[in-house]
Design a protein around this motif. Sequence first.
Motif, short mmCIF file in Angstrom:
data_model
loop_
_atom_site.label_atom_id
_atom_site.label_comp_id
_atom_site.label_asym_id
_atom_site.label_seq_id
_atom_site.Cartn_x
_atom_site.Cartn_y
_atom_site.Cartn_z
N UNK A 32 0.82 -1.21 0.00
CA UNK A 32 0.00 0.00 0.00
C UNK A 32 0.85 1.27 0.00
N UNK A 33 2.14 1.11 0.28
CA UNK A 33 3.02 2.26 0.26
C UNK A 33 3.53 2.61 1.65
N UNK A 34 4.54 3.43 1.69
CA UNK A 34 5.21 3.75 2.95
C UNK A 34 4.35 4.55 3.90
N UNK A 35 3.30 5.19 3.38
CA UNK A 35 2.50 6.08 4.22
C UNK A 35 1.19 5.47 4.69
N UNK A 36 0.97 4.16 4.44
CA UNK A 36 -0.29 3.54 4.82
C UNK A 36 -0.05 2.24 5.56
N UNK A 37 -0.87 1.96 6.59
CA UNK A 37 -0.75 0.68 7.28
C UNK A 37 -1.38 -0.44 6.47
N UNK A 38 -1.01 -1.67 6.79
CA UNK A 38 -1.70 -2.81 6.21
C UNK A 38 -3.09 -2.91 6.82
N UNK A 39 -4.06 -3.26 6.01
CA UNK A 39 -5.44 -3.37 6.49
C UNK A 39 -5.86 -4.83 6.44
N UNK A 40 -6.31 -5.34 7.58
CA UNK A 40 -6.64 -6.76 7.68
C UNK A 40 -7.81 -7.12 6.77
N UNK A 41 -7.68 -8.22 6.01
CA UNK A 41 -8.79 -8.69 5.18
C UNK A 41 -9.65 -9.73 5.90
N UNK A 42 -9.33 -10.02 7.18
CA UNK A 42 -10.02 -11.08 7.90
C UNK A 42 -11.44 -10.64 8.25
N UNK A 43 -12.48 -11.37 7.84
CA UNK A 43 -13.86 -10.99 8.17
C UNK A 43 -14.10 -11.04 9.68
N UNK A 44 -15.00 -10.21 10.16
CA UNK A 44 -15.27 -10.14 11.60
C UNK A 44 -15.81 -11.46 12.14
N UNK A 45 -16.54 -12.20 11.33
CA UNK A 45 -17.10 -13.45 11.83
C UNK A 45 -16.02 -14.48 12.16
N UNK A 46 -14.86 -14.37 11.53
CA UNK A 46 -13.74 -15.24 11.88
C UNK A 46 -13.29 -14.95 13.31
N UNK A 47 -13.19 -13.68 13.64
CA UNK A 47 -12.81 -13.28 14.99
C UNK A 47 -13.84 -13.74 16.01
N UNK A 48 -15.11 -13.61 15.67
CA UNK A 48 -16.18 -14.03 16.60
C UNK A 48 -16.09 -15.53 16.86
N UNK A 49 -15.88 -16.31 15.81
CA UNK A 49 -15.78 -17.77 15.98
C UNK A 49 -14.54 -18.15 16.78
N UNK A 50 -13.44 -17.44 16.55
CA UNK A 50 -12.22 -17.72 17.31
C UNK A 50 -12.45 -17.44 18.79
N UNK A 51 -13.14 -16.34 19.09
CA UNK A 51 -13.45 -16.03 20.50
C UNK A 51 -14.27 -17.15 21.14
N UNK A 52 -15.31 -17.58 20.42
CA UNK A 52 -16.18 -18.63 20.95
C UNK A 52 -15.40 -19.91 21.20
N UNK A 53 -14.54 -20.26 20.25
CA UNK A 53 -13.74 -21.47 20.38
C UNK A 53 -12.82 -21.39 21.59
N UNK A 54 -12.13 -20.28 21.74
CA UNK A 54 -11.16 -20.16 22.83
C UNK A 54 -11.85 -20.25 24.19
#
Length: 412
Positions: free
Chosen positions: A14-36
């Motif tokens: 994206x260039x030196x002036x921009x952070x990387x932006x996560x492509x991971x969908x929010x539902x992946x995070x929700x399922x990971x929370x539930x699993x843990x």
Amino acid sequence: MFKDHRKLTYLNSEGADKPLKSPVPHDVLVRAREYRLSRIRAALIKHDCAAALLYDPVNIRYALDAANMQVWTLHNPLRYALILADGPAVMFEFKGSEHLSRGLETIDELRLATGWMYMSAGDRAPERVVRWASELESLMREHGAGNKRIAVDRLDLEGLRELEKLGLDVIDGAPMIERARSIKSLDEIELMRWTIRVCEAGMARIYEHSIPGVTEQELWAHLHFENARSGGEWLETRLLTCGDHTNPWYSECSDRVCCAGEMIAFDTDMIGPYGYCADLSRSWTCGYTPMTAKQRELYAAAVEQIDHNLALLRPGLPFAEFNDKSWRIPARYEPYRYSLAVHGVGMADEWPVVALHSDFAHSHGGRFEESMVVCVETLIAEHGSESVKLETQVLITQNGAERLDSFPWEDV
């Protein structure tokens, strides 16, 4: 001058002036929370415990995904969580930061923490620890169905005494929690892959700035920069050195200036986005110079150790059998060896830790399991030489080890 253009592909596109932006969908995070959280509760039921009391911020993050000044609370125990095996998950936040835990589907109840460490409580610590213990005991009585066993990951002596005065049976929760954390879900792996992507972008920044005249600290700052701007959290160590500062290992980065042709070696130990760890090590020369004969010799031995030990990993492999078949370090390198061959990794370094064959007599039992994530490490050096440090992070599948990182080794 030789520059490895393979590494350029890992830079932040994206260039030196921009952070990387996560492509991971929010539902992946929700399922990971539930699993843990389910892993913690299953462990409690298996060990006949009514609840787990968590103070370690990494364990709290694992169970509830509730993060708040993680490094500060590693040494200031002012927030904690109580996970009931058959009841609510209660997050105790310190005053003024309750809003950070609101909205998390893992948390059933949010309460104000009772802090009794001396720094904050002073001479009122004795009365506060009594109030703290009484509140926890009340929750245990309400939801524990008469079971008074409580697993605790870490607790100061005064707290232990107060819980025991109230009739609670306090046990060491670290073994069950470490075992629970060691088996990853597919959603966790997706989150971890993104942390590794951010880490490799940081490694590429280090490579881009590996020119004569740069200091070790300046190089290390590039990993901090990429991690922080892309949603990561902290670096657990300061292990980046160059030249003769690489041997012995474990020297921390300093204002030492790196010179052309010197080996630069580092270990990321990076807690990145979503709280997951990317624990990778690489070594290369300053100024993109070809390696000397000695540097090539050390590097080739390091790659040989990694490749040999990677090929052994499979589900069901006992640690003792792995040790018997593992790569044997030549005698001239042994005094400068790394003390372990493999260790677990998740939201930080985790169980298991499998010692190098030279030190395996002091290691523990167990076996590798499917869905563990482990790091395979090597450190090669001899008297008067530089060190070569390499490490890769792998998922143990039914077919063996799958590398999660791909940042290239050097050609030797």
